[in-house]
Design an enzyme around this catalytic site. Sequence first.
Site, PDB file in Angstrom:
ATOM      1  N   ARG A 114       8.521 -34.998  58.488  1.00 37.82           N
ATOM      2  CA  ARG A 114       8.479 -33.827  59.374  1.00 37.82           C
ATOM      3  C   ARG A 114       7.158 -33.053  59.356  1.00 37.82           C
ATOM      4  O   ARG A 114       7.063 -31.993  59.966  1.00 37.82           O
ATOM      5  CB  ARG A 114       9.646 -32.866  59.092  1.00 37.82           C
ATOM      6  CG  ARG A 114      11.013 -33.497  59.255  1.00 37.82           C
ATOM      7  CD  ARG A 114      12.099 -32.476  59.478  1.00 37.82           C
ATOM      8  NE  ARG A 114      12.274 -31.578  58.342  1.00 37.82           N
ATOM      9  CZ  ARG A 114      13.179 -30.606  58.310  1.00 37.82           C
ATOM     10  NH1 ARG A 114      13.976 -30.415  59.356  1.00 37.82           N
ATOM     11  NH2 ARG A 114      13.308 -29.840  57.241  1.00 37.82           N
ATOM     12  N   ASP A 115       6.140 -33.588  58.690  1.00 35.69           N
ATOM     13  CA  ASP A 115       4.824 -32.935  58.758  1.00 35.69           C
ATOM     14  C   ASP A 115       3.711 -33.967  58.582  1.00 35.69           C
ATOM     15  O   ASP A 115       2.758 -33.751  57.830  1.00 35.69           O
ATOM     16  CB  ASP A 115       4.709 -31.835  57.702  1.00 35.69           C
ATOM     17  CG  ASP A 115       3.569 -30.855  57.993  1.00 35.69           C
ATOM     18  OD1 ASP A 115       3.136 -30.783  59.161  1.00 35.69           O
ATOM     19  OD2 ASP A 115       3.120 -30.164  57.058  1.00 35.69           O
ATOM     20  N   ILE A 116       3.843 -35.084  59.291  1.00 39.75           N
ATOM     21  CA  ILE A 116       2.806 -36.108  59.257  1.00 39.75           C
ATOM     22  C   ILE A 116       1.572 -35.581  59.983  1.00 39.75           C
ATOM     23  O   ILE A 116       1.631 -35.200  61.148  1.00 39.75           O
ATOM     24  CB  ILE A 116       3.291 -37.409  59.939  1.00 39.75           C
ATOM     25  CG1 ILE A 116       4.490 -38.001  59.192  1.00 39.75           C
ATOM     26  CG2 ILE A 116       2.153 -38.416  60.039  1.00 39.75           C
ATOM     27  CD1 ILE A 116       4.171 -38.568  57.839  1.00 39.75           C
ATOM     28  N   ASN A 120      -2.245 -34.442  55.353  1.00 38.39           N
ATOM     29  CA  ASN A 120      -1.209 -34.870  54.410  1.00 38.39           C
ATOM     30  C   ASN A 120      -1.286 -36.358  54.094  1.00 38.39           C
ATOM     31  O   ASN A 120      -0.345 -36.919  53.529  1.00 38.39           O
ATOM     32  CB  ASN A 120       0.179 -34.523  54.955  1.00 38.39           C
ATOM     33  CG  ASN A 120       0.470 -33.034  54.853  1.00 38.39           C
ATOM     34  OD1 ASN A 120      -0.169 -32.319  54.088  1.00 38.39           O
ATOM     35  ND2 ASN A 120       1.431 -32.561  55.628  1.00 38.39           N
ATOM     36  N   THR A 153       3.530 -29.035  61.687  1.00 41.30           N
ATOM     37  CA  THR A 153       2.280 -28.517  62.236  1.00 41.30           C
ATOM     38  C   THR A 153       2.303 -28.740  63.738  1.00 41.30           C
ATOM     39  O   THR A 153       2.419 -29.882  64.196  1.00 41.30           O
ATOM     40  CB  THR A 153       1.078 -29.234  61.596  1.00 41.30           C
ATOM     41  OG1 THR A 153       1.128 -29.031  60.170  1.00 41.30           O
ATOM     42  CG2 THR A 153      -0.232 -28.693  62.140  1.00 41.30           C
TER      43      THR A 153
END
Length: 216
Positions: A114-116, A120, A153
């Site tokens: 959920r935040d690729i 990261n 993001t």
Amino acid sequence: MPEEMKSKAVALKTIVYNTSTVYNSTALDTVNKNEVDIMKKLFYRHVMSLLNHFTANDKYLYLLFFFGLMDGGDLLKRIVDSPDRRLSETDSKFFFLQLVQGVNYLHSNHVAHRDIKAENCFLSNRGISPLLRIGNFGLSSKISDAMSTICGTILYTAPEVFESSLYSQKVDIWSLGCLLYAMLSGKVPFAADQGSGNEKLLEEKIKKSRIHFERI
């Protein structure tokens, strides 16, 4: 530092909370429990491994996460430091394959990241060729859980996340596409000028606009 960590080169992630305003004593052991529980079960070449973790409590609560050291920085730095601030097609394919393998492993183990995003994805230069690992699981979720929280993001966020309904792990696939676009072009596919209200404008672009593919 835990005794077994003293002889290793490690990366340290620290999260600090003011316990007097954010948490009470009964909640200290459950802070970031989701991230810890998920990462303790992940062991794969293209996913960051959690070596150890613990908390230190004083006026502030310190959450300390120990990971294997990735000496090549993150993928964003790699993109920015490249000629024309973008990766070659060869390098993009090389890193994207590792990303896809990492995300496939997560989904096969019922985890949605959920935040690729580029920040990261961490790189190691110690081998013959750079190794990429996906990290920062603070927003991750078990796929078996109902996912409806707006998170991530925004530049990499899938349109269905903004809707008032449940979504699936496929939001990571959208983020992968945005990241591939960024590697090849040096910019994200959807953007808006900074300023008040522009985040909402960006959300509408993501939900309704078509992606423009520039000739490289």
